[in-house]
Design an enzyme around this catalytic site. Structure first.
Site, PDB file in Angstrom:
ATOM      1  N   ASP A  67       0.814  -1.214   0.000  1.00 60.90           N
ATOM      2  CA  ASP A  67       0.000   0.000   0.000  1.00 60.90           C
ATOM      3  C   ASP A  67       0.850   1.267   0.000  1.00 60.90           C
ATOM      4  OD1 ASP A  67       0.937  -0.470   2.564  1.00 60.90           O
ATOM      5  OD2 ASP A  67      -1.024  -0.834   3.427  1.00 60.90           O
ATOM      6  N   ASN A 136      -7.537  -2.641  14.306  1.00 62.40           N
ATOM      7  CA  ASN A 136      -8.920  -2.878  13.882  1.00 62.40           C
ATOM      8  C   ASN A 136      -9.033  -4.086  12.950  1.00 62.40           C
ATOM      9  OD1 ASN A 136      -7.852  -1.963  11.499  1.00 62.40           O
ATOM     10  ND2 ASN A 136      -9.180  -0.184  11.279  1.00 62.40           N
ATOM     11  N   HIS A 138      -7.224  -4.572  10.178  1.00 56.77           N
ATOM     12  CA  HIS A 138      -6.930  -4.359   8.753  1.00 56.77           C
ATOM     13  C   HIS A 138      -5.655  -5.067   8.327  1.00 56.77           C
ATOM     14  CE1 HIS A 138      -4.685  -0.260   9.529  1.00 56.77           C
ATOM     15  NE2 HIS A 138      -3.810  -1.228   9.418  1.00 56.77           N
ATOM     16  N   GLU A 143      -9.743  -1.859   5.351  1.00 56.09           N
ATOM     17  CA  GLU A 143     -10.365  -1.520   6.626  1.00 56.09           C
ATOM     18  C   GLU A 143     -11.628  -2.360   6.851  1.00 56.09           C
ATOM     19  OE1 GLU A 143      -8.577   0.166   8.441  1.00 56.09           O
ATOM     20  OE2 GLU A 143      -8.110   2.182   7.771  1.00 56.09           O
TER      21      GLU A 143
HETATM   22  C1  F6R Z   1       1.406  -1.146   6.115  1.00 57.21           C
HETATM   23  C2  F6R Z   1       0.210  -1.973   6.249  1.00 57.21           C
HETATM   24  C3  F6R Z   1      -0.589  -1.957   7.505  1.00 57.21           C
HETATM   25  C4  F6R Z   1       0.258  -2.214   8.750  1.00 57.21           C
HETATM   26  C5  F6R Z   1      -0.596  -2.175  10.012  1.00 57.21           C
HETATM   27  C6  F6R Z   1       0.222  -2.416  11.266  1.00 57.21           C
HETATM   28  O1  F6R Z   1       1.995  -1.317   4.844  1.00 57.21           O
HETATM   29  O2  F6R Z   1      -0.134  -2.643   5.322  1.00 57.21           O
HETATM   30  O3  F6R Z   1      -1.601  -2.916   7.416  1.00 57.21           O
HETATM   31  O4  F6R Z   1       0.866  -3.474   8.617  1.00 57.21           O
HETATM   32  O5  F6R Z   1      -1.219  -0.932  10.106  1.00 57.21           O
HETATM   33  O6  F6R Z   1       1.106  -1.367  11.450  1.00 57.21           O
HETATM   34  P1  F6R Z   1       2.199  -1.402  12.605  1.00 57.21           P
HETATM   35  O7  F6R Z   1       3.193  -2.443  12.206  1.00 57.21           O
HETATM   36  O8  F6R Z   1       2.814  -0.021  12.576  1.00 57.21           O
HETATM   37  O9  F6R Z   1       1.491  -1.732  13.866  1.00 57.21           O
END
Ligand code: F6R
Length: 241
Positions: A67, A136, A138, A143
């Site tokens: 992403d 959450n 994701h 989301e």
């Molecule tokens: C980022 C992504 C997100 C993160 C998620 C966890 O490329 O795809 O899904 O993996 O938000 O983020 P952290 O590792 O910062 O807790």
């Protein structure tokens, strides 16, 4: 689903890196899907060390990031392009043309999403895709929703995601509210998926993703339908398993 519970964040990073190294060593041409965020930073450090020791090469590797924010220049320290360059790509021998990150500055975002999906179909499938998980539930930036999005698409970020990501920005107004992300079908097209989660703040969502029902309200729960998923968690994130 294979669940690997390890002691702490360092052990997650080591085991995650081992999965990547195995694929790099065993496949002649390898396609790797990559996340950003706090969780994979330790894994990327180990990968860089292993590269510097001469133990691995990315000469024949292609990467596809999950992403990217919409509206941040590549030079913006919060863009995922910048993140990947500073944590991984600038330290290893990957060829520039083999790095794929959605362009969040594209004039036509829909076209960019379609092209990204097309490139991945032509060059894939991903041999291995690493994921983090949001509090959450994701994965990528898929989301919670009442349906699963399929291919790479533009998504509006949840307020909770914007709040969670605000820690990296000077002020909350600077956090982008939309992003380009691989869709759920894109994610499930990887041959192997490895999800990393650390800390108690992820424990509840890990429980729902692993043991709950498959629902787009907990996007990571869809991983239960994939035939080769490994979840690497530390004891804190595994608290409710
Ligand atoms: C980022 C992504 C997100 C993160 C998620 C966890 O490329 O795809 O899904 O993996 O938000 O983020 P952290 O590792 O910062 O807790």
């Amino acid at each position: 689903m294979k669940i690997e519970v390890v002691k702490n964040y360092d052990e997650i990073s080591k085991l995650g890196a081992k999965y990547m190294i195995d694929v790099l060593r065993n496949e002649e041409k390898v396609v790797i899907g990559l996340p950003t965020g706090s969780t994979p930073i330790g894994m990327y450090k180990i990968i860089v060390e292993e590269y510097k020791k001469g133990n691995i090469t990315f000469n024949n590797a292609k990467t596809f990031n999950l992403d990217e924010y919409i509206g941040l220049e590549k030079t913006n320290t919060n863009s995922y392009y910048y993140f990947m360059n500073s944590n991984l790509f600038s330290h290893i021998d990957i060829k520039n043309e083999n790095i794929n990150i959605p362009n969040g500055m594209a004039k036509n975002i829909k076209e960019e999403c379609n092209n990204y999906e097309k490139r991945l179909k032509e060059q894939g499938p991903m041999d291995i895709l690493f994921l983090g998980i949001g509090q959450n539930g994701h994965i990528g930036f898929n989301e919670p929703n009442d349906y699963f999005e399929t291919n790479t698409y533009k998504v509006s970020l949840d307020e909770s995601t914007v709040n969670a990501n605000a820690r990296f920005f000077d002020k909350i107004e600077d956090v982008p509210t939309s992003a380009i992300t691989m869709g759920i079908k894109t994610i499930l097209s990887a041959k192997k998926i490895v999800l990393l989660a650390s800390g108690e703040s992820k424990a509840e969502t890990i429980k729902q993703a692993v043991n709950g029902k498959v629902t787009p309200m907990v996007p990571a729960s869809v991983l239960q339908l994939h035939q080769d998923v490994t979840i690497i968690v530390d004891e804190a994130a595994a608290k409710y398993l």
